[in-house]
Design a protein around this motif. Structure first.
Motif, PDB file in Angstrom:
ATOM      1  N   ARG A   1     -59.259 -38.813  27.564  1.00  0.00           N
ATOM      2  CA  ARG A   1     -58.659 -38.963  26.238  1.00  0.00           C
ATOM      3  C   ARG A   1     -57.233 -38.456  26.297  1.00  0.00           C
ATOM      4  O   ARG A   1     -57.002 -37.268  26.472  1.00  0.00           O
TER       5      ARG A   1
ATOM      6  N   SER B   1     -64.412 -47.784  36.031  1.00  0.00           N
ATOM      7  CA  SER B   1     -65.726 -48.411  36.096  1.00  0.00           C
ATOM      8  C   SER B   1     -65.950 -49.011  37.466  1.00  0.00           C
ATOM      9  O   SER B   1     -64.991 -49.402  38.144  1.00  0.00           O
TER      10      SER B   1
ATOM     11  N   TYR C   1     -59.914 -49.376  32.428  1.00  0.00           N
ATOM     12  CA  TYR C   1     -59.908 -49.898  31.062  1.00  0.00           C
ATOM     13  C   TYR C   1     -59.155 -48.940  30.144  1.00  0.00           C
ATOM     14  O   TYR C   1     -59.080 -47.739  30.397  1.00  0.00           O
TER      15      TYR C   1
ATOM     16  N   LEU D   1     -60.667 -45.387  30.933  1.00  0.00           N
ATOM     17  CA  LEU D   1     -61.958 -45.304  31.626  1.00  0.00           C
ATOM     18  C   LEU D   1     -61.915 -46.069  32.938  1.00  0.00           C
ATOM     19  O   LEU D   1     -61.301 -47.130  33.015  1.00  0.00           O
TER      20      LEU D   1
ATOM     21  N   GLN E   1     -67.807 -41.142  25.069  1.00  0.00           N
ATOM     22  CA  GLN E   1     -68.472 -41.471  26.328  1.00  0.00           C
ATOM     23  C   GLN E   1     -68.107 -42.890  26.741  1.00  0.00           C
ATOM     24  O   GLN E   1     -67.694 -43.713  25.923  1.00  0.00           O
ATOM     25  N   GLY E   2     -68.266 -43.174  28.031  1.00  0.00           N
ATOM     26  CA  GLY E   2     -68.100 -44.540  28.490  1.00  0.00           C
ATOM     27  C   GLY E   2     -69.312 -45.381  28.144  1.00  0.00           C
ATOM     28  O   GLY E   2     -70.389 -44.846  27.892  1.00  0.00           O
ATOM     29  N   PRO E   3     -69.158 -46.701  28.114  1.00  0.00           N
ATOM     30  CA  PRO E   3     -70.294 -47.580  27.819  1.00  0.00           C
ATOM     31  C   PRO E   3     -71.408 -47.400  28.844  1.00  0.00           C
ATOM     32  O   PRO E   3     -71.173 -47.076  30.002  1.00  0.00           O
TER      33      PRO E   3
ATOM     34  N   PHE F   1     -69.647 -46.536  34.066  1.00  0.00           N
ATOM     35  CA  PHE F   1     -68.371 -46.029  33.573  1.00  0.00           C
ATOM     36  C   PHE F   1     -68.298 -44.517  33.699  1.00  0.00           C
ATOM     37  O   PHE F   1     -69.315 -43.814  33.595  1.00  0.00           O
ATOM     38  N   GLY F   2     -67.064 -44.052  33.879  1.00  0.00           N
ATOM     39  CA  GLY F   2     -66.828 -42.631  33.781  1.00  0.00           C
ATOM     40  C   GLY F   2     -66.830 -42.211  32.319  1.00  0.00           C
ATOM     41  O   GLY F   2     -66.913 -43.040  31.413  1.00  0.00           O
ATOM     42  N   GLN F   3     -66.718 -40.906  32.100  1.00  0.00           N
ATOM     43  CA  GLN F   3     -66.714 -40.375  30.744  1.00  0.00           C
ATOM     44  C   GLN F   3     -65.429 -40.656  29.995  1.00  0.00           C
ATOM     45  O   GLN F   3     -65.377 -40.560  28.776  1.00  0.00           O
TER      46      GLN F   3
END
Lengths: 113, 112
Positions: free
Chosen positions: A109, A94, A35, A92, B42-44, A104-106
């Motif tokens: 950025r 998932s 994502y 991200l 953070q991710g969801p 999900f991962g962190q």
């Protein structure tokens, strides 16, 4: 449940370069998802990565720009190619648990300058 | 996948109950309703999922009327740490294998 590790957590990159983001899951999963979350926006699905086959891309995303690898059932990479400032986002990965819950991962950025 | 509509933002105070309603008029028979929470950087994170009536877990309750065209996420006695964006998603997640379509979400701000 699933624990997802993403690397790097953040990076600042020069325009025109490429960045590869890694996603490692602590269990074997059939599908992994990538994502993008642009600043202040919601998440947008880029592609679905299946082990042993080419990734399936959503409308507006192409393989040349976002090549994906899925060498085994616990790992995937997303490359952001030929970057421009418009690619500055959080990326991200998932996975889905099999019971209807996604993990999900962190996130990574990315800032392109 | 059904489209969802939810308020862009909500404000609350610590200790209050917060109810976030999501509209999904085109929900399909096989669709489930799922809520995720996202903190900055953070991710969801999955909160709760339901198909009809009421579902409750240690974090929240989910109320779904008989026509399933809307749902309400209820957070009891919120604290400052509940400040986050809350996403309502509708779809046959089992059939989609985890492919999620996110709407704009509701940004909840909890004040002291």
């Amino acid at each position: 449940s699933a624990v997802i590790s993403q690397k790097p957590s953040r990076d600042i990159c020069q325009r025109g370069t490429s960045l590869t983001i890694q996603c490692q899951v602590d269990s074997q999963v059939t599908m992994m998802f990538w994502y993008r979350q642009q600043p202040g926006q919601s998440l947008t699905l880029i592609a679905t990565a299946n082990q042993g086959s080419e990734a399936t891309y959503e409308s507006g995303f192409v393989i040349d720009k976002f090549p994906i690898s899925r060498p085994n059932l616990t790992f995937s990479t997303l490359t952001v190619s030929n970057m421009s400032p418009e690619d500055s986002s959080i990326y991200l990965c998932s996975v889905e648990s099999g019971g209807g819950e996604a993990f999900f991962g962190q996130g990574t950025r990315l800032t392109v300058v | 996948l059904a489209k969802t509509t939810q308020p862009i933002s909500m404000d609350s105070y610590e200790g209050q109950e917060v109810n976030i309603t999501c509209s999904h008029n085109n929900i399909a028979t096989n669709d489930y309703i799922t809520w995720y929470q996202q903190f900055p950087s953070q991710g969801p994170r999955f909160i709760i999922q339901g198909y009809k009536t009421k579902v409750t877990n240690e974090v929240a309750s989910l109320f779904i009327p008989a026509d399933r065209k809307s749902s309400t996420l209820s957070l009891p006695r919120v604290s400052l740490s509940d400040t986050a964006v809350y996403y309502c998603l509708v779809g046959d997640i089992r059939g989609q294998g985890g492919k999620l379509i996110f709407g704009q979400g509701t940004e909840l701000s909890v004040k002291p």
